[in-house]
Enzyme design. Structure first.
Site, short mmCIF file in Angstrom:
data_model
loop_
_atom_site.label_atom_id
_atom_site.label_comp_id
_atom_site.label_asym_id
_atom_site.label_seq_id
_atom_site.Cartn_x
_atom_site.Cartn_y
_atom_site.Cartn_z
N ASP A 1 5.64 5.61 3.62
CA ASP A 1 4.37 5.94 3.01
C ASP A 1 4.75 6.62 1.70
O ASP A 1 5.22 7.76 1.71
CB ASP A 1 3.55 6.91 3.88
CG ASP A 1 2.19 7.20 3.26
OD1 ASP A 1 2.10 7.19 2.02
OD2 ASP A 1 1.23 7.45 4.00
N HIS A 2 4.58 5.89 0.59
CA HIS A 2 5.19 6.39 -0.65
C HIS A 2 4.59 7.72 -1.09
O HIS A 2 5.18 8.43 -1.89
CB HIS A 2 5.14 5.34 -1.76
CG HIS A 2 3.78 5.06 -2.28
ND1 HIS A 2 2.93 4.18 -1.69
CD2 HIS A 2 3.13 5.57 -3.34
CE1 HIS A 2 1.81 4.15 -2.37
NE2 HIS A 2 1.89 4.99 -3.37
N HIS B 1 -2.25 7.36 3.92
CA HIS B 1 -1.95 8.33 2.85
C HIS B 1 -2.70 9.65 3.02
O HIS B 1 -2.11 10.73 2.98
CB HIS B 1 -2.32 7.75 1.47
CG HIS B 1 -1.63 6.46 1.16
ND1 HIS B 1 -0.32 6.22 1.48
CD2 HIS B 1 -2.07 5.34 0.56
CE1 HIS B 1 0.01 5.00 1.09
NE2 HIS B 1 -1.03 4.45 0.53
#
Ligand code: NAP
Length: 484
Positions: free
Chosen positions: A177-178, A240
């Site tokens: 999950d960047h 996110h």
């Protein structure tokens, strides 16, 4: 202060989907930047893998173009680009067939860290895991990096976890999950757990509420059919926003170690209360004079999928009982911004009288653009004429204190890929975390389906549907203004 670069062990990194959009825009330019930073050992090798037929030199041309387009000023250094390309090669491979696997095996060297990045459609994750195993590439030194979306509901996430678990242990699986790779997200943990100032105030007694916003100015772009089957809940909130919520709300872990951190995050998700339907606002961007609306963009005139979502939720534990968390995300809004805002309560008594107005400490943690933090503190307005109070932001962006190097933030993807090579899973989601997030999300989506819930239209370039403002106003609060 010059940021320290600690080289990683030598590795072979195979990028399945090495010719795709994500590889071109993020993964390859990110690796190049790490190469320029001196983090990559001389023997490191990057293997692009996809079905397209091309040789090593053809792929190097593709990589060079990606670097020039997306790696910023560093790409102007021809010697660095040349040096990086020498580490790059290509294998034409089919995830669903036998073509290319023996060649891939011959390229992957023994006794090194092997990382396999699944930058392909999720429907191929199982096939690739299976074939890595069949070809003896799923050994103990192998790691797999799995892109989002990780399932579309609890059942599919469980199935995917079970498929990967057939051949890889949990400690080998890196669910990316960047958002977790962003500098400010890690700074949030440093600020919370490295200072005595904040933690005693970090609870329902002192915090009035917390806002988490991820706003975009763009629409669905070329991802119309994918997005229309997902919506803002599945595309943004389940992953996110949920991760940001966990980091802001979790208890201090005993150590900054992968499972200690992830155990605490999991407890937050499991403590989430079900959300009341009237605490949720769904929206869909309307067509404007010169731009198509959501339904035209996804080519589905009867779509009920949300491109905007705002919700109010509660965490049932001692720390947060009674403190609302407001989450909001949407497309085609007036600014591109991601931020977490902690709004503290009023001082218990104002010695300055009613004229002094209402002043609150607000900690704003900004993830994009311009990663940084500000803390609004109340001071006396300068000058004569009595005691007037004013709120002033204390800039905690750290660039001034740490020097210009601190500003050259490492991009999320490059940081996360280096963590994979190091074998550090702290910033990756564990399987049970993902499942818990879906277990919370599924009943909400099921409720919309059961009620045939229709998203509210909202104007492009604004702040979302009016009802989202009302969600706050009803509680005597307001959203922080969207500013890019
Ligand atoms: P994409 O542009 O469609 O690329 C897909 C890649 O997979 C191509 O390199 C394609 O190359 C390869 N491929 C397709 N079928 C294959 C097969 N049978 N065997 C081997 N390779 C195959 O997709 P993307 O946008 O890069 O996305 C990749 C993954 O990242 C997806 O899971 C996506 O959800 C996720 N993701 C992407 C972004 C983004 O910004 N793009 C952001 C977040 C997450 P060939 O056709 O040559 O085989």
């Amino acid at each position: 202060m010059v940021s320290r670069v600690i080289p990683v062990d030598s590795f072979d990194l195979v990028i399945f989907g090495g010719t795709g959009d994500l590889a071109r825009r993020k993964i390859l330019p990110g690796l190049f930047r790490r190469f320029c930073a001196g983090q990559m050992p001389p023997e490191a090798q990057i293997v692009g893998a996809a079905r397209s037929e091309m040789d090593d030199s053809g792929y190097r041309e593709f990589v060079a173009e990606a670097i020039h387009e997306f790696a910023g000023p560093l790409s102007e250094d021809a010697a660095q680009v040349e040096g990086f390309l020498e580490r790059v090669c290509y294998v034409a491979i089919d995830a669903k067939g036998e073509a290319g696997w023996e060649e891939l095996k011959s390229k992957v060297r023994e006794d090194l860290v092997h990382a396999f990045y699944f930058s392909v459609a999720p429907s191929l994750f199982g096939d690739i895991a299976e074939r890595l195993h069949l070809h003896g590439l799923a050994g103990d030194e192998s790691r797999i990096v799995v892109e989002k979306p990780f399932g579309k509901d609890l059942d599919s996430a469980r199935e995917l976890n079970a498929t990967l678990a057939k051949h890889f242990d949990e400690h080998q699986i890196y669910r990316i999950d960047h958002y977790l790779g962003k500098e400010t997200v890690q700074n949030l943990m440093a600020v919370r757990f490295g200072n005595v100032l904040f933690e005693p105030l970090w609870n329902a007694q002192y915090v009035d509420h917390i806002q988490i916003t991820v706003a975009e100015t763009v629409g669905v772009g070329g991802r119309g059919s994918y997005y229309d089957a997902s919506g803002a809940m599945r595309d943004m909130v389940q992953n996110h926003l949920m991760q940001l919520l966990c980091l802001i709300a979790m208890e201090p872990p005993a150590k900054f170690e992968p499972d200690a951190v992830r155990d605490e995050k999991l407890k937050v998700i499991r403590a989430l209360e079900p959300v009341e339907p009237y605490h949720i606002v769904r929206g869909q961007y309307d067509k404007s004079k010169d731009a198509p609306g959501y339904r035209q963009d996804v080519e589905n005139p009867r779509s009920f999928t949300e491109s905007f979502l705002a919700l109010k939720l509660h965490i049932s534990n001692w720390r947060w009982a009674g403190t609302p968390f407001y989450l909001r995300t949407g497309k085609k809004l007036k600014a591109r911004t991601s931020e977490i805002v902690v709004v503290f309560k009023d001082a218990p008594h104002s010695i300055f009288g009613a004229d002094a107005g209402r002043h609150r400490n607000v900690l704003a943690i900004r993830l994009q653009p311009n990663e940084g933090m500000t803390l609004d503190v109340t001071i006396k307005e300068p000058g004569p004429g009595g005691m007037r109070l004013v709120d002033v932001p204390l800039d905690m962006t750290f660039a001034d204190a740490l020097g210009p190097e601190a500003e050259q933030a490492t991009e999320a993807y490059e940081r996360l890929i280096m963590d994979v090579i190091r074998g550090n899973q702290t910033l990756f989601m564990r399987g049970d975390e993902v499942e818990a997030a879906w277990a919370w999300t599924d009943p909400i989506i099921a409720g919309w389906t059961a009620r045939s819930d229709v998203p509210k239209p909202y104007d492009q370039g604004g702040s979302g549907p009016e009802d989202s403002l009302m969600l706050m106003h009803r509680d005597g609060r307001r959203w922080r203004e969207l500013k890019g």
